[in-house]
Design a protein around this motif. Structure first.
Motif, mmCIF file in Angstrom:
data_model
loop_
_atom_site.group_PDB
_atom_site.id
_atom_site.type_symbol
_atom_site.label_atom_id
_atom_site.label_comp_id
_atom_site.label_asym_id
_atom_site.label_seq_id
_atom_site.Cartn_x
_atom_site.Cartn_y
_atom_site.Cartn_z
ATOM 1 N N SER A 103 45.305 35.206 21.137
ATOM 2 C CA SER A 103 46.139 34.881 22.296
ATOM 3 C C SER A 103 45.574 35.463 23.577
ATOM 4 C CB SER A 103 47.574 35.391 22.071
ATOM 5 O OG SER A 103 47.568 36.789 21.832
ATOM 6 N N VAL A 104 44.871 36.580 23.469
ATOM 7 C CA VAL A 104 44.221 37.193 24.623
ATOM 8 C C VAL A 104 42.722 37.138 24.396
ATOM 9 C CG1 VAL A 104 43.945 39.295 25.986
ATOM 10 C CG2 VAL A 104 46.182 38.709 25.029
ATOM 11 N N GLY A 105 42.009 36.495 25.302
ATOM 12 C CA GLY A 105 40.578 36.290 25.117
ATOM 13 C C GLY A 105 39.746 37.493 25.508
ATOM 14 N N GLN A 106 38.504 37.500 25.010
ATOM 15 C CA GLN A 106 37.562 38.568 25.328
ATOM 16 C C GLN A 106 36.205 37.939 25.601
ATOM 17 O OE1 GLN A 106 37.040 41.560 22.270
ATOM 18 N NE2 GLN A 106 36.370 43.067 23.766
ATOM 19 N N LEU A 107 35.658 38.239 26.769
ATOM 20 C CA LEU A 107 34.363 37.700 27.151
ATOM 21 C C LEU A 107 33.247 38.507 26.502
ATOM 22 C CD1 LEU A 107 34.883 37.095 30.991
ATOM 23 C CD2 LEU A 107 35.140 35.465 29.117
ATOM 24 N N GLU A 108 32.203 37.821 26.076
ATOM 25 C CA GLU A 108 31.073 38.512 25.471
ATOM 26 C C GLU A 108 30.295 39.316 26.509
ATOM 27 O OE1 GLU A 108 28.761 35.575 23.499
ATOM 28 O OE2 GLU A 108 30.323 35.058 22.036
ATOM 29 N N ASN A 155 34.765 26.150 31.211
ATOM 30 C CA ASN A 155 33.877 26.209 30.049
ATOM 31 C C ASN A 155 34.230 27.367 29.126
ATOM 32 O OD1 ASN A 155 32.465 23.993 31.022
ATOM 33 N ND2 ASN A 155 30.896 25.235 32.036
ATOM 34 N N LEU A 156 34.604 28.497 29.710
ATOM 35 C CA LEU A 156 34.973 29.662 28.901
ATOM 36 C C LEU A 156 36.218 29.382 28.075
ATOM 37 C CD1 LEU A 156 34.340 32.560 31.452
ATOM 38 C CD2 LEU A 156 33.078 32.136 29.338
ATOM 39 N N TYR A 157 37.204 28.732 28.685
ATOM 40 C CA TYR A 157 38.427 28.413 27.944
ATOM 41 C C TYR A 157 38.151 27.420 26.821
ATOM 42 C CZ TYR A 157 41.796 30.991 30.777
ATOM 43 O OH TYR A 157 42.532 32.003 31.367
ATOM 44 N N LYS A 158 37.269 26.472 27.059
ATOM 45 C CA LYS A 158 36.927 25.500 26.014
ATOM 46 C C LYS A 158 36.186 26.169 24.874
ATOM 47 C CE LYS A 158 36.682 21.494 29.105
ATOM 48 N NZ LYS A 158 35.780 20.510 29.761
ATOM 49 N N GLN A 159 35.321 27.106 25.203
ATOM 50 C CA GLN A 159 34.533 27.795 24.177
ATOM 51 C C GLN A 159 35.408 28.683 23.303
ATOM 52 O OE1 GLN A 159 31.483 29.956 26.277
ATOM 53 N NE2 GLN A 159 30.625 28.096 27.211
ATOM 54 N N HIS A 160 36.378 29.332 23.902
ATOM 55 C CA HIS A 160 37.176 30.321 23.172
ATOM 56 C C HIS A 160 38.488 29.758 22.634
ATOM 57 C CE1 HIS A 160 34.390 32.866 25.461
ATOM 58 N NE2 HIS A 160 34.633 33.816 24.579
ATOM 59 N N ASP A 161 39.001 28.686 23.236
ATOM 60 C CA ASP A 161 40.280 28.078 22.828
ATOM 61 C C ASP A 161 41.363 29.142 22.661
ATOM 62 O OD1 ASP A 161 42.010 25.994 22.218
ATOM 63 O OD2 ASP A 161 41.615 26.136 20.055
ATOM 64 N N SER A 193 55.066 28.757 27.203
ATOM 65 C CA SER A 193 53.854 27.951 27.164
ATOM 66 C C SER A 193 53.193 28.014 25.793
ATOM 67 C CB SER A 193 52.886 28.433 28.239
ATOM 68 O OG SER A 193 51.698 27.687 28.236
ATOM 69 N N THR A 194 52.766 26.842 25.309
ATOM 70 C CA THR A 194 52.051 26.732 24.034
ATOM 71 C C THR A 194 50.685 26.123 24.282
ATOM 72 O OG1 THR A 194 54.121 26.380 22.845
ATOM 73 C CG2 THR A 194 52.095 25.765 21.710
ATOM 74 N N LYS A 195 49.659 26.658 23.629
ATOM 75 C CA LYS A 195 48.331 26.071 23.749
ATOM 76 C C LYS A 195 47.795 25.730 22.368
ATOM 77 C CE LYS A 195 43.824 26.482 25.897
ATOM 78 N NZ LYS A 195 42.961 27.214 26.852
ATOM 79 N N LYS A 196 47.476 24.449 22.172
ATOM 80 C CA LYS A 196 46.910 23.978 20.917
ATOM 81 C C LYS A 196 45.771 23.020 21.216
ATOM 82 C CE LYS A 196 51.120 24.382 18.104
ATOM 83 N NZ LYS A 196 52.100 23.660 17.256
ATOM 84 N N HIS A 197 44.644 23.251 20.531
ATOM 85 C CA HIS A 197 43.477 22.388 20.662
ATOM 86 C C HIS A 197 43.063 22.230 22.122
ATOM 87 C CE1 HIS A 197 44.292 21.596 16.485
ATOM 88 N NE2 HIS A 197 45.442 21.000 16.769
ATOM 89 N N GLY A 198 43.140 23.337 22.863
ATOM 90 C CA GLY A 198 42.702 23.327 24.244
ATOM 91 C C GLY A 198 43.685 22.731 25.227
ATOM 92 N N ARG A 199 44.847 22.321 24.771
ATOM 93 C CA ARG A 199 45.834 21.693 25.653
ATOM 94 C C ARG A 199 47.059 22.592 25.785
ATOM 95 N NH1 ARG A 199 48.631 15.675 24.881
ATOM 96 N NH2 ARG A 199 49.919 15.757 26.786
ATOM 97 N N THR A 200 47.482 22.798 27.031
ATOM 98 C CA THR A 200 48.628 23.651 27.307
ATOM 99 C C THR A 200 49.882 22.815 27.514
ATOM 100 O OG1 THR A 200 47.237 25.345 28.333
ATOM 101 C CG2 THR A 200 49.582 25.395 28.874
ATOM 102 N N THR A 201 50.960 23.205 26.847
ATOM 103 C CA THR A 201 52.256 22.553 27.017
ATOM 104 C C THR A 201 53.259 23.584 27.505
ATOM 105 O OG1 THR A 201 51.807 20.983 25.220
ATOM 106 C CG2 THR A 201 54.108 21.258 25.895
ATOM 107 N N ASP A 202 53.879 23.315 28.639
ATOM 108 C CA ASP A 202 54.919 24.189 29.171
ATOM 109 C C ASP A 202 56.285 23.603 28.839
ATOM 110 O OD1 ASP A 202 53.170 26.087 30.423
ATOM 111 O OD2 ASP A 202 52.748 24.558 31.942
#
Length: 446
Positions: A59-64, A84-90, A341-350
């Protein structure tokens, strides 16, 4: 952001007012006994079996690696990099301390160094440390910039409720071997006073980044402009026309002590008391009957509970908190209403209703920093003691300041490090709805 449409409300008066019947998996959160809204939110976010932060380890991302802003041309390039970062990490989102590492945490570390008494061992508690990036970067800063004895004698404690995040924090901080002897994770609920044991009566720092927005809130309701506020409960009900259990809001006179205390501190009861003037009250009563406007207010009882515990366990603490002061396009009704907010498969639903949260949705609230300051002073004992003193200065126990992110970073950070080639600065330009809250005991100020 896009929002699902708000579902039709069904208001029933049958012993209590009722609002919004829903047939969702949220009935798994609401059992056979009614629960307060704050308990629903706490379960939806933090329950070890179905809570959002327990289930969604990503749920919380971490950059390399850190973003090199000086290599980006401007805003378009930055937004493309972010996409691009959000797509890579989903993942749901990257926190500011992650996006702008190490510079965001370096600013916090500098604020601590300027204010702390460095003649005694530095001790820092972080509530909800996410991926551990803030802890590592602050310890990096102390190792590089503070006197050697400050780093060598410092202690950094992360209080984390999520098992997966606690593990990630140890891995992140452990990237620098010398940090590990100074760092530990205590996996527990920071709002549980018993977890703090005898407490810590020495000066210390508490850091809370994007914590206040995820603290449970309660909901209070009034059917019109003059009626007293009522506390909102949730109960499971059966409907003869629907083949499943449903969740219904139930409105009752305020009896819960935490809700009553919070309503008093933030001044909601003052509005009702002010309307008791006979002429004003009579006019308001007639108007409210002719044109009733139901009122809903989300109150930060989770913040009150946490600060009461912190002031009790850490009476000499200094506090740095950062969070969103405003959330755009909120469709859930009520003052200080949350985004769900829900995020599934890269898509956010509020979602348009908080009852849509079933453990797969983040629930986050805007922070009213004026209310935060009132609660902080109240929990420190100032609000109670000033009533018995003729001089406010003689009993005021905290010195507080609220800064927007740009002002905070201008004072303590290195804004040039997050600036692109054309002068655009995403930390200063895109985070105008975030603020920092600094609160220190007056006896720390010379």
């Amino acid at each position: 952001m896009t929002f699902s449409s708000l579902r039709a409300a069904k208001i029933v008066y049958k012993r209590h007012f009722r609002w919004h019947l829903h047939c969702f998996l949220s009935t798994d959160i609401v059992g056979d006994k009614p629960i307060l809204v704050r308990d629903f939110i706490r379960s939806a976010l933090y329950d070890p079996n179905h809570g959002y932060f327990s289930k969604m380890s990503g749920s919380v991302g971490q950059l390399e690696s850190s973003i090199r802003f000086n290599q980006l041309q401007g805003r378009v390039a930055y937004l493309q990099r972010l996409s691009n970062l959000y797509k890579q990490h989903d993942i749901s989102w990257f926190t500011p301390v992650e996006l702008f590492k190490p510079w965001y945490a370096f600013g916090i570390a500098e604020a601590i160094m300027r204010t702390a008494n460095l003649s005694i061992p530095l001790k820092i508690y972080e509530i909800g440390g996410g991926s551990g990036t803030c802890a590592k970067c602050i310890m990096d800063y102390m190792m590089l910039n503070a006197p050697a004895k400050v780093y060598n004698n410092m202690t950094y404690v992360s209080v984390e409720i999520s098992q997966s995040l606690a593990k990630k924090q140890l891995q992140t901080v452990g990237e620098v071997q010398s940090h590990l002897s100074k760092f530990r994770v205590e996996r527990r609920d920071a709002t549980d006073r018993s977890g703090w044991g005898n407490g810590d009566h020495e000066p210390c720092w508490v850091i809370m980044l994007e914590v206040l927005d995820n603290l449970p809130h309660d909901l209070v309701y009034s059917p019109n402009q003059v009626s007293p506020w009522m506390e909102v409960w949730l109960e499971k009900v059966k409907d003869r026309f629907v083949m499943c259990s449903q969740v219904s809001e139930v409105y009752k006179p305020i009896q819960d002590s935490l809700i009553a205390q919070c309503v008093k501190i933030i001044g909601l009861d003052e509005d009702h008391a002010a309307g008791r003037n006979r002429l004003v009250s009579a006019a308001s009563y007639i108007l409210s009957r002719a044109f009733p406007k139901p009122r809903r207010s989300w109150i930060p009882t989770g913040c009150l509970q946490l600060l009461e515990v912190l002031h009790s366990a850490l009476p000499k603490m200094s506090l740095i908190a950062s969070d969103f002061s405003y959330l755009p396009e909120v469709s859930i009704p009520g003052d200080r209403a949350p985004l769900v907010s829900t995020k599934k498969h890269g898509r956010t639903t509020d979602h348009g209703n908080y009852l849509d949260a079933k453990g797969d949705a983040d629930i986050f609230f805007p922070t009213d920093f004026w209310l935060l300051e009132r609660i902080d002073h109240y929990c420190s004992g100032w609000s109670n003691e000033q009533k018995t003193s003729s001089s406010l200065k003689s009993v005021k126990k905290r010195r507080t300041i609220i800064l927007d992110t740009a002002s905070f970073m201008d004072e303590f950070g290195l804004p040039s490090k997050t600036r692109t080639r054309d002068g655009y600065n995403p930390l200063l330009d895109d985070f105008k709805n975030t603020k920092f809250y600094l609160s220190v005991p007056t006896h720390n100020i010379t």
